[in-house]
Design an enzyme around this catalytic site. Sequence first.
Site, PDB file in Angstrom:
ATOM      1  N   SER A 146     -13.265 -36.996 -28.683  1.00 29.44           N
ATOM      2  CA  SER A 146     -14.245 -38.057 -28.911  1.00 29.44           C
ATOM      3  C   SER A 146     -13.982 -38.722 -30.253  1.00 29.44           C
ATOM      4  O   SER A 146     -13.406 -38.109 -31.166  1.00 29.44           O
ATOM      5  CB  SER A 146     -15.653 -37.449 -28.904  1.00 29.44           C
ATOM      6  OG  SER A 146     -16.607 -38.351 -29.427  1.00 29.44           O
ATOM      7  N   TYR A 159     -20.797 -30.350 -31.097  1.00 30.57           N
ATOM      8  CA  TYR A 159     -19.932 -31.218 -30.294  1.00 30.57           C
ATOM      9  C   TYR A 159     -18.790 -31.770 -31.143  1.00 30.57           C
ATOM     10  O   TYR A 159     -17.615 -31.722 -30.739  1.00 30.57           O
ATOM     11  CB  TYR A 159     -20.763 -32.345 -29.705  1.00 30.57           C
ATOM     12  CG  TYR A 159     -20.000 -33.315 -28.834  1.00 30.57           C
ATOM     13  CD1 TYR A 159     -19.679 -32.986 -27.523  1.00 30.57           C
ATOM     14  CD2 TYR A 159     -19.625 -34.559 -29.319  1.00 30.57           C
ATOM     15  CE1 TYR A 159     -18.991 -33.880 -26.716  1.00 30.57           C
ATOM     16  CE2 TYR A 159     -18.941 -35.456 -28.519  1.00 30.57           C
ATOM     17  CZ  TYR A 159     -18.623 -35.116 -27.219  1.00 30.57           C
ATOM     18  OH  TYR A 159     -17.944 -36.013 -26.430  1.00 30.57           O
ATOM     19  N   LYS A 163     -14.784 -30.935 -30.577  1.00 39.37           N
ATOM     20  CA  LYS A 163     -13.838 -32.007 -30.278  1.00 39.37           C
ATOM     21  C   LYS A 163     -12.772 -32.125 -31.373  1.00 39.37           C
ATOM     22  O   LYS A 163     -11.605 -32.414 -31.079  1.00 39.37           O
ATOM     23  CB  LYS A 163     -14.583 -33.333 -30.122  1.00 39.37           C
ATOM     24  CG  LYS A 163     -15.454 -33.417 -28.882  1.00 39.37           C
ATOM     25  CD  LYS A 163     -14.678 -33.188 -27.613  1.00 39.37           C
ATOM     26  CE  LYS A 163     -15.489 -33.466 -26.362  1.00 39.37           C
ATOM     27  NZ  LYS A 163     -14.766 -33.099 -25.113  1.00 39.37           N
TER      28      LYS A 163
END
Length: 275
Positions: A146, A159, A163
């Site tokens: 991301s 998150y 990532k």
Amino acid sequence: MSDKKASPLAGQVALITGSESGIGRETARAFCQQGAAVVLNGRQAARLEATRQALAAEGYQVAACVADVTDYAAAERLIATAIDAFGRLDILVTNASISMRAYFRDLTPEVFRQVLDSNVYGSVYPLKAALPHLIRAQGSVTFISSISALNGMPSGSAYCAGKAALANLAHTLRLELADTGVHFGVVHIGFTQNDADKRVLDAAGQPVPIAHRPPRWQKTQAEVAAIILRHVRRRRRRTVISALGRLILVVHTLLPRLGDWVVRTSQRRLRNFYE
């Protein structure tokens, strides 16, 4: 459907984790359209079967396996499905992921672990199980990351961490496995239109809608899938999707304090972007 003999990926087998819905589903469709046989994966049996049936009805070669890729035994079963169905594995796209919407100070340790595991072990376990087959095929591995991994994003600590880990993992694997001919790449996805029922985890682990994203900033799932396909075909090391993502990369690299100031300012002025 075009003549398979003229299709760029004819004869190749691709496995795309988290492909029962969303970006994963459209990526599977894009690979099918280029002639690949595709193994679908997800945790919801009914939705996965619906996707399999839809692609099969379009004349594509597809198989499916319900598997939680954060469980190594399940990941092994997923790879076995690919080999049993098609006899080989050329392409692995690790797309399965859980996201979140909560500030770190409010986040329970279990939710942090769950989100991190989905993004790290959800890529590591399928790759570990698939690696002998990918080496045999001199195949391709792409981790779906991301743009939030390029510069931390408030309300996304686990998150972002997961990532970001994928980019360093890919770099390390390129060094360790340079003589195998296997391609290791990372795609940093930006804001994308989501299925209406997409949910992320809040601080207590309850599913909630994703935070607001201005529609003008979003790419369609099909557009993102086409970029992932091009990345794999060109065996690129890194692809950053969207002008915003590339701007974040430049600012974070050259002017990190400016980047942090912009994010902190947006927290005050665009609270619904994070909360």
